[in-house]
Design a protein around this motif. Structure first.
Motif, PDB file in Angstrom:
ATOM      1  N   GLU A 108     -31.326 -41.750 -76.167  1.00 48.03           N
ATOM      2  CA  GLU A 108     -30.805 -41.803 -77.527  1.00 48.03           C
ATOM      3  C   GLU A 108     -29.397 -41.228 -77.615  1.00 48.03           C
ATOM      4  O   GLU A 108     -28.543 -41.737 -78.346  1.00 48.03           O
ATOM      5  CB  GLU A 108     -31.743 -41.045 -78.478  1.00 48.03           C
ATOM      6  N   VAL A 109     -29.136 -40.162 -76.876  1.00 51.83           N
ATOM      7  CA  VAL A 109     -27.820 -39.516 -76.917  1.00 51.83           C
ATOM      8  C   VAL A 109     -26.737 -40.429 -76.348  1.00 51.83           C
ATOM      9  O   VAL A 109     -25.653 -40.575 -76.924  1.00 51.83           O
ATOM     10  CB  VAL A 109     -27.844 -38.168 -76.148  1.00 51.83           C
ATOM     11  N   PHE A 110     -27.023 -41.070 -75.220  1.00 52.74           N
ATOM     12  CA  PHE A 110     -25.996 -41.838 -74.523  1.00 52.74           C
ATOM     13  C   PHE A 110     -26.077 -43.342 -74.767  1.00 52.74           C
ATOM     14  O   PHE A 110     -25.110 -44.061 -74.465  1.00 52.74           O
ATOM     15  CB  PHE A 110     -26.061 -41.557 -73.017  1.00 52.74           C
ATOM     16  N   GLY A 111     -27.208 -43.826 -75.282  1.00 49.98           N
ATOM     17  CA  GLY A 111     -27.352 -45.261 -75.456  1.00 49.98           C
ATOM     18  C   GLY A 111     -27.294 -46.013 -74.142  1.00 49.98           C
ATOM     19  O   GLY A 111     -26.817 -47.147 -74.070  1.00 49.98           O
ATOM     20  N   ARG A 112     -27.778 -45.380 -73.105  1.00 47.10           N
ATOM     21  CA  ARG A 112     -27.814 -45.970 -71.765  1.00 47.10           C
ATOM     22  C   ARG A 112     -29.273 -46.054 -71.311  1.00 47.10           C
ATOM     23  O   ARG A 112     -30.083 -45.176 -71.638  1.00 47.10           O
ATOM     24  CB  ARG A 112     -27.047 -45.095 -70.781  1.00 47.10           C
ATOM     25  N   PRO A 113     -29.631 -47.080 -70.536  1.00 48.01           N
ATOM     26  CA  PRO A 113     -31.008 -47.171 -70.064  1.00 48.01           C
ATOM     27  C   PRO A 113     -31.358 -46.022 -69.125  1.00 48.01           C
ATOM     28  O   PRO A 113     -30.535 -45.601 -68.307  1.00 48.01           O
ATOM     29  CB  PRO A 113     -31.064 -48.516 -69.338  1.00 48.01           C
ATOM     30  N   VAL A 114     -32.566 -45.519 -69.257  1.00 48.79           N
ATOM     31  CA  VAL A 114     -33.055 -44.407 -68.449  1.00 48.79           C
ATOM     32  C   VAL A 114     -34.281 -44.859 -67.665  1.00 48.79           C
ATOM     33  O   VAL A 114     -35.212 -45.438 -68.235  1.00 48.79           O
ATOM     34  CB  VAL A 114     -33.404 -43.184 -69.334  1.00 48.79           C
ATOM     35  N   LEU A 115     -34.280 -44.592 -66.379  1.00 48.30           N
ATOM     36  CA  LEU A 115     -35.405 -44.925 -65.512  1.00 48.30           C
ATOM     37  C   LEU A 115     -36.079 -43.642 -65.064  1.00 48.30           C
ATOM     38  O   LEU A 115     -35.472 -42.818 -64.377  1.00 48.30           O
ATOM     39  CB  LEU A 115     -34.909 -45.711 -64.292  1.00 48.30           C
ATOM     40  N   SER A 116     -37.337 -43.450 -65.467  1.00 46.11           N
ATOM     41  CA  SER A 116     -38.076 -42.233 -65.132  1.00 46.11           C
ATOM     42  C   SER A 116     -38.705 -42.339 -63.745  1.00 46.11           C
ATOM     43  O   SER A 116     -39.305 -43.362 -63.404  1.00 46.11           O
ATOM     44  CB  SER A 116     -39.183 -41.979 -66.167  1.00 46.11           C
ATOM     45  N   LEU A 117     -38.574 -41.258 -62.976  1.00 46.78           N
ATOM     46  CA  LEU A 117     -39.102 -41.191 -61.614  1.00 46.78           C
ATOM     47  C   LEU A 117     -39.905 -39.904 -61.465  1.00 46.78           C
ATOM     48  O   LEU A 117     -39.396 -38.825 -61.766  1.00 46.78           O
ATOM     49  CB  LEU A 117     -37.968 -41.220 -60.593  1.00 46.78           C
ATOM     50  N   GLN A 118     -41.132 -40.019 -60.992  1.00 45.74           N
ATOM     51  CA  GLN A 118     -42.009 -38.849 -60.883  1.00 45.74           C
ATOM     52  C   GLN A 118     -41.883 -38.184 -59.517  1.00 45.74           C
ATOM     53  O   GLN A 118     -42.067 -38.819 -58.479  1.00 45.74           O
ATOM     54  CB  GLN A 118     -43.470 -39.237 -61.121  1.00 45.74           C
ATOM     55  N   LEU A 119     -41.580 -36.891 -59.546  1.00 43.80           N
ATOM     56  CA  LEU A 119     -41.523 -36.075 -58.328  1.00 43.80           C
ATOM     57  C   LEU A 119     -42.883 -35.437 -58.100  1.00 43.80           C
ATOM     58  O   LEU A 119     -43.507 -34.931 -59.037  1.00 43.80           O
ATOM     59  CB  LEU A 119     -40.449 -35.001 -58.482  1.00 43.80           C
ATOM     60  N   VAL A 120     -43.340 -35.417 -56.841  1.00 42.58           N
ATOM     61  CA  VAL A 120     -44.691 -34.934 -56.568  1.00 42.58           C
ATOM     62  C   VAL A 120     -44.753 -33.844 -55.497  1.00 42.58           C
ATOM     63  O   VAL A 120     -45.812 -33.247 -55.299  1.00 42.58           O
ATOM     64  CB  VAL A 120     -45.617 -36.106 -56.153  1.00 42.58           C
ATOM     65  N   ASP A 121     -43.646 -33.568 -54.821  1.00 44.50           N
ATOM     66  CA  ASP A 121     -43.621 -32.544 -53.782  1.00 44.50           C
ATOM     67  C   ASP A 121     -42.855 -31.336 -54.317  1.00 44.50           C
ATOM     68  O   ASP A 121     -41.665 -31.446 -54.612  1.00 44.50           O
ATOM     69  CB  ASP A 121     -42.928 -33.094 -52.522  1.00 44.50           C
ATOM     70  N   PRO A 122     -43.512 -30.176 -54.468  1.00 45.65           N
ATOM     71  CA  PRO A 122     -42.842 -29.022 -55.082  1.00 45.65           C
ATOM     72  C   PRO A 122     -41.619 -28.526 -54.325  1.00 45.65           C
ATOM     73  O   PRO A 122     -40.786 -27.830 -54.905  1.00 45.65           O
ATOM     74  CB  PRO A 122     -43.935 -27.953 -55.116  1.00 45.65           C
ATOM     75  N   ARG A 123     -41.470 -28.878 -53.064  1.00 44.31           N
ATOM     76  CA  ARG A 123     -40.258 -28.499 -52.333  1.00 44.31           C
ATOM     77  C   ARG A 123     -39.032 -29.221 -52.904  1.00 44.31           C
ATOM     78  O   ARG A 123     -37.915 -28.714 -52.826  1.00 44.31           O
ATOM     79  CB  ARG A 123     -40.391 -28.839 -50.846  1.00 44.31           C
ATOM     80  N   PHE A 124     -39.279 -30.396 -53.471  1.00 47.38           N
ATOM     81  CA  PHE A 124     -38.198 -31.214 -54.011  1.00 47.38           C
ATOM     82  C   PHE A 124     -38.403 -31.296 -55.524  1.00 47.38           C
ATOM     83  O   PHE A 124     -38.792 -32.321 -56.076  1.00 47.38           O
ATOM     84  CB  PHE A 124     -38.184 -32.571 -53.310  1.00 47.38           C
ATOM     85  N   TYR A 125     -38.167 -30.157 -56.131  1.00 42.73           N
ATOM     86  CA  TYR A 125     -38.529 -29.914 -57.529  1.00 42.73           C
ATOM     87  C   TYR A 125     -37.520 -30.487 -58.516  1.00 42.73           C
ATOM     88  O   TYR A 125     -37.805 -30.637 -59.697  1.00 42.73           O
ATOM     89  CB  TYR A 125     -38.676 -28.410 -57.763  1.00 42.73           C
ATOM     90  N   HIS A 126     -36.316 -30.796 -58.046  1.00 42.83           N
ATOM     91  CA  HIS A 126     -35.302 -31.490 -58.830  1.00 42.83           C
ATOM     92  C   HIS A 126     -35.029 -32.847 -58.202  1.00 42.83           C
ATOM     93  O   HIS A 126     -35.100 -32.994 -56.972  1.00 42.83           O
ATOM     94  CB  HIS A 126     -33.979 -30.711 -58.846  1.00 42.83           C
ATOM     95  N   LEU A 127     -34.645 -33.818 -59.021  1.00 38.03           N
ATOM     96  CA  LEU A 127     -34.304 -35.139 -58.508  1.00 38.03           C
ATOM     97  C   LEU A 127     -33.195 -35.061 -57.463  1.00 38.03           C
ATOM     98  O   LEU A 127     -33.215 -35.789 -56.469  1.00 38.03           O
ATOM     99  CB  LEU A 127     -33.865 -36.043 -59.667  1.00 38.03           C
ATOM    100  N   ASP A 128     -32.224 -34.154 -57.677  1.00 38.31           N
ATOM    101  CA  ASP A 128     -31.080 -34.115 -56.759  1.00 38.31           C
ATOM    102  C   ASP A 128     -31.396 -33.484 -55.410  1.00 38.31           C
ATOM    103  O   ASP A 128     -30.515 -33.409 -54.546  1.00 38.31           O
ATOM    104  CB  ASP A 128     -29.861 -33.450 -57.407  1.00 38.31           C
ATOM    105  N   THR A 129     -32.619 -33.040 -55.201  1.00 41.89           N
ATOM    106  CA  THR A 129     -33.030 -32.612 -53.870  1.00 41.89           C
ATOM    107  C   THR A 129     -33.680 -33.757 -53.091  1.00 41.89           C
ATOM    108  O   THR A 129     -33.917 -33.635 -51.883  1.00 41.89           O
ATOM    109  CB  THR A 129     -34.023 -31.440 -53.923  1.00 41.89           C
TER     110      THR A 129
END
Length: 270
Positions: free
Chosen positions: A148-169
């Motif tokens: 809503e803020v950017f008016g850009r499409p957002v694709l959600s991705l589910q992380l499942v390994d706690p070692r990689f707790y952020h998308l950028d890891t």
């Protein structure tokens, strides 16, 4: 291969960096941190970015906020709008105000978030779509808010390994635009998210667990030159084979807090 584009980045010096609590699997308060070495390694990262022609801005660090060095988590900036962070853990909560205040002082339009999110830690821009991670830090509701803020499409991705707790890891954008190219570690994502990434980005550089554990995906790319953790030699070889120029930087001390190159860098996109 596209020509590299000069970027503008926000970094925060590790003046007060230490590991005195544990909010991710990499943090161990019993392991000593060499603060002086952390500062030298961070300075070399800053110099590398400047030598590549990028513009560097600095966020002043604050006492009692040792994780401020991980500047990427403080917001997501696109189209001249700075969408602020709302941290999951109370130890980092106060960082959000420091970020928003800086953006306001610099003349950016700002948005105070209503939902829990950790900025570029969980949001990545491909030039067409905002990739958004959830599972450990950022709430899926923040994905809707960002759209809503950017008016850009957002694709959600589910992380499942706690070692990689952020998308950028677990994922990085190597090249933006119509021919966007990613690098990612499939094992960090749910089966459905793996299938989505495979279908949408069939030309991705696929990392293995060793690459990811060396923070080899916590990188910054200008479309040609890729700055990444020196420990991730296997990932550097994969990037070179894909036509990129790896630029290794040693960040062993900052890795003790659960972050590396990308965690230290927030991109400012006008």
């Amino acid at each position: 291969m596209t020509h590299p584009r000069s970027r503008a980045y926000l970094l925060c010096p590790p003046t007060y960096f230490e590991v005195n609590y544990r909010i991710n699997p990499w943090m161990d308060p019993t392991t000593p941190v060499d603060t002086e070495l952390a500062g030298k390694q961070w300075q070399r990262l800053r110099e590398t970015l400047a030598e590549l022609g990028h513009t560097i801005h600095e966020l002043p660090p604050a006492p009692d906020l040792p994780d401020m060095v991980y500047a990427a988590n403080g917001g997501f900036v696109l189209d001249g709008i700075a969408y602020g962070a709302r941290f999951r853990h109370p130890q980092r909560a106060a960082e959000a105000d420091h970020h928003l205040r800086w953006y306001e002082q610099q003349g950016w339009r700002t948005h105070q978030p209503a939902e829990v999110n950790e900025g570029e830690g969980d949001f990545a821009w491909t030039g067409e779509v905002i990739l958004a991670g959830y599972g450990f830090r950022t709430d899926p509701a923040a994905h809707r808010e960002v759209q809503e803020v950017f008016g850009r499409p957002v694709l959600s991705l589910q992380l499942v390994d706690p070692r990689f707790y952020h998308l950028d890891t677990a994922l990085a954008v190597l090249r933006e635009g119509d021919a966007a190219q990613l690098a990612y570690y499939p094992g960090a994502f749910s089966p459905g998210s793996q299938r989505v990434l495979h279908r949408l980005f069939p030309n991705a550089v696929v990392a293995d667990e060793v690459d990811a554990a060396a923070f080899g995906l916590n990188l910054v790319s200008d479309g040609e030159r890729v700055v990444l953790n020196a420990e991730a030699s296997g990932m550097a070889a994969k990037l070179a084979a894909a036509g990129y120029q790896p630029m290794p930087v040693e960040l062993s001390e900052l890795k003790k807090g659960g972050g590396s190159v990308k965690c230290c860098i927030l991109e400012l996109r006008r």
